[in-house]
Motif scaffolding. Structure first.
Motif, PDB file in Angstrom:
ATOM      1  N   ILE A 145      19.968  -1.564 -56.486  1.00 20.69           N
ATOM      2  CA  ILE A 145      20.020  -0.907 -57.320  1.00 20.69           C
ATOM      3  C   ILE A 145      18.939  -0.398 -57.327  1.00 20.69           C
ATOM      4  N   LEU A 146      18.147   1.050 -57.124  1.00 23.33           N
ATOM      5  CA  LEU A 146      17.203   1.933 -56.874  1.00 23.33           C
ATOM      6  C   LEU A 146      16.780   2.352 -58.018  1.00 23.33           C
ATOM      7  N   PHE A 147      15.510   1.554 -57.622  1.00 20.87           N
ATOM      8  CA  PHE A 147      14.774   2.062 -59.457  1.00 20.87           C
ATOM      9  C   PHE A 147      13.314   2.591 -58.478  1.00 20.87           C
ATOM     10  N   PRO A 148      12.673   4.147 -58.423  1.00 21.41           N
ATOM     11  CA  PRO A 148      11.836   4.647 -58.616  1.00 21.41           C
ATOM     12  C   PRO A 148       9.966   4.176 -58.837  1.00 21.41           C
ATOM     13  N   LEU A 149       9.643   3.623 -57.655  1.00 19.96           N
ATOM     14  CA  LEU A 149       8.640   3.134 -57.571  1.00 19.96           C
ATOM     15  C   LEU A 149       7.143   4.369 -58.276  1.00 19.96           C
ATOM     16  N   ASP A 150       7.721   5.957 -58.394  1.00 20.06           N
ATOM     17  CA  ASP A 150       6.234   6.699 -58.878  1.00 20.06           C
ATOM     18  C   ASP A 150       6.599   7.108 -60.311  1.00 20.06           C
ATOM     19  N   GLY A 151       7.225   6.021 -61.211  1.00 21.28           N
ATOM     20  CA  GLY A 151       7.540   7.109 -62.238  1.00 21.28           C
ATOM     21  C   GLY A 151       8.811   7.595 -63.204  1.00 21.28           C
ATOM     22  N   SER A 152       9.369   8.332 -62.385  1.00 27.89           N
ATOM     23  CA  SER A 152      10.515   9.432 -62.294  1.00 27.89           C
ATOM     24  C   SER A 152      11.850   7.909 -62.919  1.00 27.89           C
ATOM     25  N   GLU A 153      12.870   9.045 -63.561  1.00 25.56           N
ATOM     26  CA  GLU A 153      14.065   7.563 -63.733  1.00 25.56           C
ATOM     27  C   GLU A 153      15.277   8.014 -62.530  1.00 25.56           C
ATOM     28  N   ASP A 154      14.530   9.574 -61.596  1.00 24.36           N
ATOM     29  CA  ASP A 154      16.011  10.084 -61.117  1.00 24.36           C
ATOM     30  C   ASP A 154      15.472   9.245 -59.867  1.00 24.36           C
ATOM     31  N   THR A 155      17.293   8.784 -59.374  1.00 25.61           N
ATOM     32  CA  THR A 155      16.545   8.426 -57.853  1.00 25.61           C
ATOM     33  C   THR A 155      16.454   9.354 -56.186  1.00 25.61           C
ATOM     34  N   THR A 156      17.457  10.759 -57.037  1.00 26.60           N
ATOM     35  CA  THR A 156      17.655  11.386 -56.073  1.00 26.60           C
ATOM     36  C   THR A 156      16.407  12.380 -56.010  1.00 26.60           C
ATOM     37  N   ALA A 157      16.092  12.840 -56.812  1.00 26.03           N
ATOM     38  CA  ALA A 157      15.053  14.179 -57.383  1.00 26.03           C
ATOM     39  C   ALA A 157      13.720  13.750 -55.909  1.00 26.03           C
ATOM     40  N   ARG A 158      13.913  12.886 -55.082  1.00 23.32           N
ATOM     41  CA  ARG A 158      12.615  13.076 -54.572  1.00 23.32           C
ATOM     42  C   ARG A 158      12.701  11.816 -53.006  1.00 23.32           C
ATOM     43  N   PRO A 159      13.458  12.428 -52.351  1.00 22.44           N
ATOM     44  CA  PRO A 159      14.688  11.664 -51.605  1.00 22.44           C
ATOM     45  C   PRO A 159      13.505  10.413 -50.656  1.00 22.44           C
ATOM     46  N   ASP A 160      12.325  11.131 -50.383  1.00 18.02           N
ATOM     47  CA  ASP A 160      10.918  10.158 -49.701  1.00 18.02           C
ATOM     48  C   ASP A 160      10.262   9.221 -50.793  1.00 18.02           C
ATOM     49  N   ALA A 161      10.736   9.237 -51.642  1.00 17.36           N
ATOM     50  CA  ALA A 161       9.203   9.016 -53.092  1.00 17.36           C
ATOM     51  C   ALA A 161      10.471   7.274 -52.898  1.00 17.36           C
ATOM     52  N   PRO A 162       8.780   6.839 -52.388  1.00 20.25           N
ATOM     53  CA  PRO A 162       9.244   4.965 -52.569  1.00 20.25           C
ATOM     54  C   PRO A 162       9.905   4.486 -53.785  1.00 20.25           C
ATOM     55  N   MET A 163      10.520   3.910 -53.420  1.00 20.98           N
ATOM     56  CA  MET A 163      11.470   2.594 -54.192  1.00 20.98           C
ATOM     57  C   MET A 163      11.727   1.469 -54.371  1.00 20.98           C
ATOM     58  N   LEU A 164      12.280   0.663 -54.899  1.00 22.97           N
ATOM     59  CA  LEU A 164      12.657  -0.438 -54.869  1.00 22.97           C
ATOM     60  C   LEU A 164      14.254  -0.874 -54.854  1.00 22.97           C
ATOM     61  N   ALA A 165      14.067  -1.737 -53.596  1.00 25.91           N
ATOM     62  CA  ALA A 165      15.840  -1.904 -53.498  1.00 25.91           C
ATOM     63  C   ALA A 165      16.102  -3.019 -54.421  1.00 25.91           C
TER      64      ALA A 165
END
Length: 396
Positions: free
Chosen positions: A115-135
């Motif tokens: 389950i992917l959660f963006p760590l940059d405050g965004s809601e969309d996990t596909t908007a920025r593929p290079d954004a830091p993610m919590l998996a």
């Protein structure tokens, strides 16, 4: 992002015959209060959400209500199955529940599906593929005999199947890091080496062979373990949350709680303990009956669930009834007479050899099994019974 690591809710369990559903409802209320007041983003439940594979209707309703209220409070849920759960039943409608923020990981096929959660405050996990993610990955309880073939292991044991599951997760993390930073959290329902067990846990295997080495979880940002009921830290980022309630007297000294885990763009930033209020104290009492009933030292235990061991040389008559006049919630009673070693030297066969008649045999049996000779009322009853048997034999 803030995570709340819990496990081993064991909804539907009883405590030495006492139903605990009300206490479990109270725990859910405490959890919801933490979710709201501490702005928890994700509640982790690392297995054994139910106590039985076929939970009762009121138990299922309690979990249903808890999940609805957690998500209404603004948090997501990630839940794995434990050895007490039915993975198939618990995983029912997982794809549908995911739309409402409840993510179930109960299948081997989903081990490397985080389950992917963006760590940059965004809601969309596909908007920025290079954004830091919590998996967040979930390793449900893996019964070696059932999953070894699917995981491609040559032998069916806990180490091999867990190692195979962890390897799938590592490979997935490696692929995802090719496009951007990924921090990992792994839920696992297992017995990790170094963990301290208690009496209320079901053994995963015989002789300790179910334990998996701690270094299997090296390299993950945080490993949220479930199965052991004591909250404990095995390594800085490898922890058991323990059960929210005590489920045996061996847990009398546990401080029940959970872990609050903060994850930022650089990884895990802080881990903080959360404590749950116990609905009842647990008292483990030992001593002579008169002392326990009269001493002010034990006043605190009058409202507790009690486990009592009596040390009287002669086993008191109606011991449980007497104890409950002061400690009404005495649930477990044992006897360990102070002269037990001396009494053990006299074998039952020796007692029989010394008996002068049938009444002596009966009295010797009474004394042997309860460490107290018969009183006059009991001796009278035995005499009458033996006389009735003698007369009946004479008539035949």
């Amino acid at each position: 992002m803030r995570l709340l690591h819990t496990s081993d809710w064991h909804l539907g369990r009883s405590f030495h015959g006492v139903g605990m559903l009300d206490a479990q409802r109270d725990f859910v209320e405490q959890l919801l209060e933490v979710v709201r007041e501490r702005s928890v983003d994700v509640v982790l439940i690392a297995g054994d959400v139910y106590d039985r594979a076929l939970p009762g209707l009121d138990v299922v309703k309690l979990l249903d209500d808890a999940l609805v209220r957690i998500t209404d409070a603004g948090a997501k849920v990630v839940l794995t199955s434990g050895n007490h759960d039915s993975a198939i039943r618990l995983g029912f409608a997982s794809r549908l529940l995911e739309r409402g923020g409840v993510h179930l990981r109960t299948r081997v096929e989903d081990l490397d599906s985080p389950i992917l959660f963006p760590l940059d405050g965004s809601e969309d996990t596909t908007a920025r593929p290079d954004a830091p993610m919590l998996a967040v990955y979930g390793i449900p309880y893996l019964e070696p005999r059932l999953v070894a073939e699917r995981l491609g292991t040559e032998t069916a044991n806990h180490f091999d199947v867990t190692e195979a599951a962890v390897q799938l997760i590592r490979e997935d993390i490696s692929r995802r890091r090719e496009t951007g930073p990924v921090h990992s959290v792994v839920l696992a329902h297992t017995f990790a080496s170094g963990g301290i067990s208690s009496d209320s846990e079901r053994d995963l295997s015989i002789g300790g062979l179910g334990a998996v080495p701690l270094d299997l979880f090296e390299g993950f940002g945080y490993t949220a373990l479930g199965h052991l009921h004591g909250r404990q830290e095995l390594a800085e980022h490898v922890r058991y949350s323990g059960s929210p309630l005590a489920y045996s007297f061996s847990e009398a000294r546990h401080l029940k709680g959970a872990w609050l885990v903060d994850v930022g763009v650089g990884g895990v930033e802080n881990v903080e303990e959360i404590l749950w209020k116990a609905p009842r104290e647990l008292a483990i009492l030992r001593g002579k009956l008169t002392e326990l009933l009269e001493s002010e030292e034990y006043r605190w235990a009058e409202s507790a669930y009690c486990q009592v061991t009596l040390t009287d040389a002669v086993r008191p008559a109606q011991a449980m009834e007497q104890l409950r006049t002061r400690f009404p919630d005495t649930l477990v009673l044992g006897f360990d007479p102070e002269d037990a070693a001396g009494r053990a030297k006299v074998s039952y066969s020796s007692r029989l050899a010394d008996a002068e008649d049938d009444l002596g045999v009966c009295c010797g049996f009474l004394d042997h099994v309860r460490a107290r000779p018969g009183d006059e009322t009991e001796l009278s009853a035995l005499r009458e019974a033996l006389e009735a048997v003698r007369l009946e034999g004479a008539e035949l």
